[in-house]
Design a protein around this motif. Structure first.
Motif, mmCIF file in Angstrom:
data_model
loop_
_atom_site.group_PDB
_atom_site.id
_atom_site.type_symbol
_atom_site.label_atom_id
_atom_site.label_comp_id
_atom_site.label_asym_id
_atom_site.label_seq_id
_atom_site.Cartn_x
_atom_site.Cartn_y
_atom_site.Cartn_z
ATOM 1 N N VAL A 14 0.844 -1.206 0.000
ATOM 2 C CA VAL A 14 0.000 0.000 0.000
ATOM 3 C C VAL A 14 0.876 1.252 0.000
ATOM 4 O O VAL A 14 0.619 2.221 -0.730
ATOM 5 N N GLN A 15 1.942 1.227 0.806
ATOM 6 C CA GLN A 15 2.862 2.375 0.846
ATOM 7 C C GLN A 15 3.576 2.563 -0.490
ATOM 8 O O GLN A 15 3.717 3.694 -0.982
ATOM 9 N N PHE A 16 4.024 1.459 -1.097
ATOM 10 C CA PHE A 16 4.718 1.552 -2.380
ATOM 11 C C PHE A 16 3.799 2.144 -3.453
ATOM 12 O O PHE A 16 4.233 2.947 -4.295
ATOM 13 N N LYS A 17 2.559 1.760 -3.410
ATOM 14 C CA LYS A 17 1.612 2.273 -4.402
ATOM 15 C C LYS A 17 1.397 3.774 -4.222
ATOM 16 O O LYS A 17 1.269 4.524 -5.200
ATOM 17 N N LYS A 18 1.370 4.210 -2.976
ATOM 18 C CA LYS A 18 1.228 5.652 -2.718
ATOM 19 C C LYS A 18 2.419 6.420 -3.274
ATOM 20 O O LYS A 18 2.269 7.506 -3.846
ATOM 21 N N VAL A 19 3.626 5.847 -3.106
ATOM 22 C CA VAL A 19 4.827 6.505 -3.633
ATOM 23 C C VAL A 19 4.749 6.620 -5.148
ATOM 24 O O VAL A 19 5.118 7.648 -5.734
ATOM 25 N N LEU A 20 4.273 5.581 -5.801
ATOM 26 C CA LEU A 20 4.118 5.637 -7.256
ATOM 27 C C LEU A 20 3.102 6.693 -7.671
ATOM 28 O O LEU A 20 3.275 7.387 -8.679
ATOM 29 N N ASP A 21 2.039 6.810 -6.900
ATOM 30 C CA ASP A 21 1.006 7.795 -7.227
ATOM 31 C C ASP A 21 1.521 9.222 -7.074
ATOM 32 O O ASP A 21 1.145 10.120 -7.838
ATOM 33 N N ILE A 22 2.400 9.455 -6.064
ATOM 34 C CA ILE A 22 2.952 10.807 -5.852
ATOM 35 C C ILE A 22 3.877 11.210 -6.999
ATOM 36 O O ILE A 22 3.945 12.366 -7.397
#
Length: 721
Positions: free
Chosen positions: A37-45
């Motif tokens: 979930v955290q990795f996906k947030k980083v990709l979205d940013i």
């Protein structure tokens, strides 16, 4: 979003779906899901992480301020700076083991309890409340009070675990095989209690192991946080040689996540510090050679920069045009890194982190793939075996053959019984009942006694002097002989006739119809019952007359009758007698002469009369004796004839009982064969259902295999990123 980043995002989503299906089985996968979930947030940013490190905080701050001064870079970069981290401390991986108690839930399984295993303590399993893994008797069947134990086995620094049966009633099974004492466990081994297969009401324990590398302290975490970046800048003072901490950091750098790394050297202004600038140039040359020759694999790019304006308190410092060009070149390098699809650069780093975070998933995937391959192979073998075995046709032929053998057997048995009956009634055989009855009667002695003034002839059995009625002896002899014959005949029916009798037939029938192992019990055919013919002998039989009266004529009457009937013979005898003495005459003359002779010689008359009386008395006695013998013989003949007929009639009733018993055994076997036929019919239906279930399982397993194959392919592609 560029293809690489978009694909990574899709892969993360697939992994999240994968983990969502498995978090109930493994608690350690939930932590991976949180990281994803955290990795996906980083990709979205979509911001690149720039890490600046230096053993001089002012230089790190200066480079930070320099990059941050560019608005374009500030919007797409996430800057951070830190001191040079300490080197990573190598820690020996540690193995952890756990056991899961799973419960059957309508064609699925769910984890009921999860137990961590200790390397210095055993875990007891059983129905006892004192056991470490207590098995609820209302949920699981067949588990003993103290059923088994999981024990650690320490071999040097390594630890293994073994399952030991504690003398349980129904046994302990590992992967379907019963253990006798102890067995070492491998990861993913399945332990079932009281049954080789997992089903409703059966306790299943799944043994798993995992290897973790714990952090030694916070310094490792600090190091990995620093190298977790897209662009790395190591800043050093160009006026002096790099410190050992800097060179060690560069030499041992783990640049797996980093897309580009730079060695930024703070150089002096030549116009202000010419001598210092010469030394800095010499240091730059040495650094360049060092980067090319000794740490070329790290891929550092050397960038000289004039950073003094960004950390000096003198805000009026002018930048030499040559130094400005270096600064402009630096910005171009950074901007080119940012402009050329920064999402893919970000995707590379996140992909590495995803791979590291998802490392525990890969063995799960491969293990599940192996399990699916085994299940598919097993299901294919089972359905192949079921298809090859034409069970319906084979069972039909087996039942038909069994019925044919049964009918043939009973037909032959009844023929054998008929032959045995004929042999028993054979008048020419000494073994026949007819001969035995005749012999018994012949051995009877007739006795004569007076009763009411008459001669009575009666047959008597000398072997039973106390018996008042010979009928009792004869009835007892006949019934005992027939009962003995019937029992022996039934024994021959059971064990001798037609290749071993009924018992042998039952064995042959069982071999014929037992076409499915473990489907029929060995006692499916009930053993022949004992024949009961005693009712035929409990009747109050009517006997026959065993005595006869003999009316004997008086001696006088007998003599008068004989004299009248034998007068001619007497006259002839007298003529011969007179001729012998020299007297001849006609009948009248002869009588006259005799009369005169008897008068002259009275003694001669006495002799004559005595002779006549003697002869008549002797004839009288012989005649009486002969008639008594004839009466006794006729009495024996009548008695033998009666009891021979009696025996034949009784034998017919015994044969009727034997045939009824045979018919009963025939029906019992027929009913059993019908039951077996119904059992096979049910089995055929079950096999058809099983085939459908196996095909459904195959389709399900093949679909799961396809999904797993895709997940493994995605995981391999993820590692390549």
């Amino acid at each position: 979003m560029p293809p690489k980043a978009d694909k990574l995002k899709q892969t993360i989503e697939n992994l999240q779906l994968f983990l969502a299906r498995r978090t109930d089985d493994r608690e350690d996968l939930a932590d991976i899901e949180r990281k994803l979930v955290q990795f996906k947030k980083v990709l979205d940013i979509q911001k690149l992480t720039v890490q600046i490190v230096s053993d001089e905080p002012l230089l790190a701050q200066a480079l930070f301020d320099l990059i941050n001064s560019k608005k374009e870079l500030k919007e797409v970069l996430q800057l951070k700076f830190d001191p040079i981290p300490k080197p990573v401390v190598k820690v020996t991986p540690k193995q952890f083991a756990s056991i899961q108690l799973r419960q059957f839930q309508q064609n699925s399984t769910g984890v009921q309890q999860y137990f961590e295993l200790s390397s210095d303590k055993e875990k007891l399993i059983g129905r006892s409340h004192e056991c470490d893994i207590a098995i609820a008797p209302n949920l699981y069947q067949g588990v003993s009070w103290n059923h088994a134990a999981i024990e650690p086995v320490v071999n040097g620094e390594a630890t293994q675990w073994q399952i030991c049966d504690r003398g349980s009633t129904n046994g302990t099974f590992v992967n379907g095989r019963k253990i006798t004492e102890c067995q070492l466990l491998q990861s993913k081994d399945i332990v079932t209690l009281a049954s080789p297969r997992f089903s409703e009401g059966i306790a299943e324990l799944v043994f798993t192991t995992r290897v973790e590398t714990p952090n030694s302290d916070g310094t490792d975490r600090e190091y990995w946080d620093i190298v977790d970046c897209d662009l790395l800048f190591v800043v050093i003072d160009g006026k002096q040689a790099p410190t050992t901490e800097v060179t060690a950091f560069i030499r041992d750098l783990d640049n797996t996540c980093i897309s580009k790394q730079f060695l930024v050297v703070d150089i002096p202004n030549p116009k202000q510090e010419p001598e210092v600038a010469k030394n800095a140039d010499a240091n730059l040359s040495e650094l360049e050679n060092w980067l090319k020759n000794e740490v070329a694999d790290k891929g550092f790019e050397l960038i000289p920069l004039y950073l003094k304006p960004y950390y000096s308190e003198d805000t009026d410092l002018e930048i030499d045009p040559k130094l400005q060009k270096k600064q402009d070149r630096f910005f171009k390098v950074v901007e080119s890194s940012v402009k050329r699809q920064p999402e893919n650069m970000l995707a590379k780093r996140i992909a590495v982190k995803v791979v590291r975070a998802a490392e525990p998933i890969e063995p799960v995937l491969y293990h599940q793939q192996e399990e699916l391959i085994q299940k598919i192979t097993q299901e294919q073998q089972e359905i192949k075996a079921l298809e090859q075995l034409n069970f319906k046709e084979i069972s039909k032929k087996a039942i038909a053959q069994a019925n044919q053998d049964k009918d043939k057997f009973f037909k032959q048995i009844k023929l054998d019984v008929a032959n045995s009956k004929a042999a028993l009634l054979d008048i020419y055989s000494k073994k026949s009942i007819i001969y035995k009855v005749q012999d018994f009667v012949d051995r009877l002695n007739p006795i004569v006694f007076n009763k009411h003034g008459q001669k009575i002839i009666q047959l008597n059995d000398d072997s039973q002097p106390d018996s008042e009625d010979i009928n009792e002896s004869l009835i007892g002899f006949c019934t005992t002989s027939l009962e003995s014959w019937a029992i022996e005949e039934w024994q021959r029916i059971q064990h001798i006739y037609d290749r071993g009798g009924l018992n042998s037939l039952l064995d042959r029938l069982y071999q014929t119809v037992n076409i499915v192992p473990n489907l029929l019990p060995e006692s499916i055919f009930s053993q022949p019952e004992r024949i009961d013919i005693k009712d035929n002998f409990l009747i109050s039989f009517a006997g026959t007359n065993c005595e006869v009266s003999h009316k004997q004529k008086s001696l006088g009457a007998y003599i008068m009758k004989q004299l009248r009937s034998q007068m001619m013979q007497v006259m002839m005898m007298l003529t011969l007698l007179l001729g012998f003495v020299g007297i001849s005459a006609n009948k009248g003359q002869m009588m006259k002469n005799l009369s005169g002779m008897f008068q002259e010689q009275p003694w001669f008359f006495g002799i004559f009369v005595c002779a006549i009386i003697f002869l008549l008395v002797n004839a009288y006695n012989n005649d009486n004796k002969h008639k008594l013998e004839e009466a006794g013989t006729k009495l024996k003949k009548d008695l033998a004839s009666y009891y021979q007929s009696f025996t034949k009639n009784l034998l017919d009733k015994v044969i009727q009982d034997i045939n009824l018993a045979l018919d009963s055994e025939d029906k019992k076997i027929a009913d059993t064969l019908e039951f077996i036929s119904d059992t096979y019919t049910d089995r055929i239906v079950e096999v058809e259902k099983q085939q459908i279930q196996i095909k459904n399982n195959l389709e399900k397993y093949q679909a799961q295999q396809k999904i797993l194959s895709n997940e493994l392919s995605e995981f391999e592609e993820l590692k390549k990123m």
